[in-house]
Write an enzyme that holds these catalytic residues in place. Structure first.
Site, PDB file in Angstrom:
ATOM      1  N   ALA A   1       0.827  -1.212   0.000  1.00 39.19           N
ATOM      2  CA  ALA A   1       0.000   0.000   0.000  1.00 39.19           C
ATOM      3  C   ALA A   1       0.861   1.263   0.000  1.00 39.19           C
ATOM      4  O   ALA A   1       0.458   2.301   0.496  1.00 39.19           O
ATOM      5  CB  ALA A   1      -0.938  -0.003   1.214  1.00 39.19           C
ATOM      6  N   GLY A   2       2.070   1.153  -0.562  1.00 38.29           N
ATOM      7  CA  GLY A   2       2.892   2.347  -0.744  1.00 38.29           C
ATOM      8  C   GLY A   2       2.347   3.182  -1.888  1.00 38.29           C
ATOM      9  O   GLY A   2       1.243   2.934  -2.393  1.00 38.29           O
ATOM     10  N   PHE A   3       3.112   4.177  -2.329  1.00 41.16           N
ATOM     11  CA  PHE A   3       2.652   5.036  -3.423  1.00 41.16           C
ATOM     12  C   PHE A   3       2.381   4.221  -4.690  1.00 41.16           C
ATOM     13  O   PHE A   3       1.381   4.421  -5.373  1.00 41.16           O
ATOM     14  CB  PHE A   3       3.688   6.120  -3.737  1.00 41.16           C
ATOM     15  CG  PHE A   3       3.755   7.208  -2.698  1.00 41.16           C
ATOM     16  CD1 PHE A   3       2.619   7.892  -2.293  1.00 41.16           C
ATOM     17  CD2 PHE A   3       4.972   7.547  -2.123  1.00 41.16           C
ATOM     18  CE1 PHE A   3       2.682   8.895  -1.342  1.00 41.16           C
ATOM     19  CE2 PHE A   3       5.046   8.551  -1.166  1.00 41.16           C
ATOM     20  CZ  PHE A   3       3.908   9.229  -0.777  1.00 41.16           C
TER      21      PHE A   3
ATOM     22  N   GLY B   1       1.695   0.921  -4.994  1.00 40.42           N
ATOM     23  CA  GLY B   1       0.540   0.042  -4.834  1.00 40.42           C
ATOM     24  C   GLY B   1      -0.777   0.794  -4.832  1.00 40.42           C
ATOM     25  O   GLY B   1      -1.730   0.406  -5.521  1.00 40.42           O
TER      26      GLY B   1
ATOM     27  N   ARG C   1       9.187   5.946 -20.842  1.00 39.91           N
ATOM     28  CA  ARG C   1      10.172   7.000 -20.554  1.00 39.91           C
ATOM     29  C   ARG C   1      10.904   7.418 -21.830  1.00 39.91           C
ATOM     30  O   ARG C   1      11.054   8.615 -22.112  1.00 39.91           O
ATOM     31  CB  ARG C   1      11.170   6.500 -19.498  1.00 39.91           C
ATOM     32  CG  ARG C   1      10.566   6.444 -18.107  1.00 39.91           C
ATOM     33  CD  ARG C   1      11.493   5.802 -17.078  1.00 39.91           C
ATOM     34  NE  ARG C   1      10.943   5.995 -15.728  1.00 39.91           N
ATOM     35  CZ  ARG C   1      11.261   5.263 -14.668  1.00 39.91           C
ATOM     36  NH1 ARG C   1      12.139   4.268 -14.782  1.00 39.91           N
ATOM     37  NH2 ARG C   1      10.707   5.511 -13.499  1.00 39.91           N
TER      38      ARG C   1
ATOM     39  N   HIS D   1      15.805  -4.441 -16.525  1.00 37.80           N
ATOM     40  CA  HIS D   1      15.375  -3.163 -15.943  1.00 37.80           C
ATOM     41  C   HIS D   1      16.554  -2.655 -15.125  1.00 37.80           C
ATOM     42  O   HIS D   1      16.640  -2.859 -13.928  1.00 37.80           O
ATOM     43  CB  HIS D   1      14.153  -3.398 -15.052  1.00 37.80           C
ATOM     44  CG  HIS D   1      13.485  -2.139 -14.597  1.00 37.80           C
ATOM     45  ND1 HIS D   1      13.193  -1.097 -15.442  1.00 37.80           N
ATOM     46  CD2 HIS D   1      13.039  -1.756 -13.371  1.00 37.80           C
ATOM     47  CE1 HIS D   1      12.585  -0.129 -14.759  1.00 37.80           C
ATOM     48  NE2 HIS D   1      12.493  -0.511 -13.503  1.00 37.80           N
TER      49      HIS D   1
END
EC number: 1.1.1.37
Length: 310
Positions: free
Chosen positions: A10-12, A14, A152, A176
């Site tokens: 539930a970070g930025f 997620g 990007r 990556h």
């Protein structure tokens, strides 16, 4: 609507991924799960209260219990620590390997039929680790990287030439990270080859900026790492699975003989639909691009072997 998608973390990254998936309005339920009590529940409450404004019916559920994720059709693993300025993605390997291992063990028990999209860094290694722990068919475990790196590259080209992003087509393959392989031969602007519009040294400059795209954002933010573009990339991959679209996207997929490379997770173009990766799509590469892709495969292969024991 296809049933249920779970976002782990539930970070930025997620929470933004969960928001995008809910706003697509194509799922019955989006579940956000995190180890921090109250955080996913608060996000779910907040997101549900936006439904009447944004016009979506998808129900968002926040939880700390994997039982609430049971029977998910797709699971996105965003759990893990983000980079700090000056850190490489590889600096995260040991701590994030433990987290991804625990998450994968839980998903295997509660959603044994899910397609799993990994976004935790270092991406190629964490995708391989998750696949090993999950024990699912390799086609059902894929990583998000090429979509982001390509986005990007596209943005940098559009800004440099002052053209709409919709007119630009680019592609990045490989890993990556340091052995990312942008593919200038596949890059066009309004159908014209990029090499006709920019000198080789300028293209190389944009390639390098793409390779360091995440670090550039991290350095500016000072705390945390990119999440708007990464979550957009992950959500589009989930949408392609849910809608069985068959869209061809650059993703981290299990390669078995394509491009002369075998038995490694690597950034390649792949057709995405129900069940995950339908097939790896072989495209024409120049000699130097193919050589760079093979170099990336060997670099990633060595690290994926290391991570298996973490």
């Amino acid at each position: 609507m296809p049933g249920k998608v779970t976002v782990v973390g539930a970070g930025f990254y997620g929470s933004t991924t969960a928001q995008r998936l809910a706003e697509y309005n194509i799922f019955d339920t989006v579940v956000i799960i995190d180890i921090v009590e109250g955080k996913p529940q608060g996000q779910a409450l907040d997101l549900n209260q936006s439904r009447s404004i944004e016009g979506f019916e998808t129900k968002v559920v926040g939880t700390n219990d994997y039982a609430d994720t049971a029977g998910s059709d797709v699971v996105v693993i965003t759990a893990g620590l983000p980079r700090k300025p000056g850190m490489s993605r590889m600096d995260l390997i040991e701590v994030n390997a433990k987290i991804v291992r625990q998450v994968s063990e839980s998903i295997a028990k509660t959603s044994p039929d899910a397609v799993v999209v990994v976004v935790s860094n270092p991406l190629d290694e964490m995708t391989a680790l998750a696949a090993n722990v999950l024990g699912f068919p390799r086609s059902r475990v894929l990583g998000q990287a090429g979509m982001l790196d390509t986005a990007r590259f596209t943005d940098f080209v559009a800004e440099t030439l002052n053209v709409p992003v919709a007119s630009v087509k680019t592609l990045t393959l490989g890993s990556h990270g340091d052995t990312m392989v942008p593919v200038p031969s596949q890059c066009t602007v309004d159908g014209k080859p990029l090499s006709d519009l920019l000198p080789a040294d300028k293209i190389e400059e944009l390639v390098n900026r793409t390779r360091n795209g995440g670090a550039e954002v991290v350095a500016l933010l000072k705390t945390g790492s990119a999440y708007y573009a990464p979550s957009a990339a992950a959500a589009r991959m989930v949408k392609a699975v849910a809608e069985d679209s068959g869209a061809v996207m650059p993703v981290c997929a299990w390669v078995q003989g394509e491009f002369g490379i075998s038995d490694v997770y690597l950034g390649v173009p792949a057709q995405i639909g129900a069940g995950g990766v339908k097939k790896v799509v072989e495209i024409d590469l120049t000699g130097s691009e193919l050589a760079a892709l093979k170099t990336a495969a060997e670099a990633v292969r060595a690290k994926q072997a290391d991570v298996a024991s973490l």
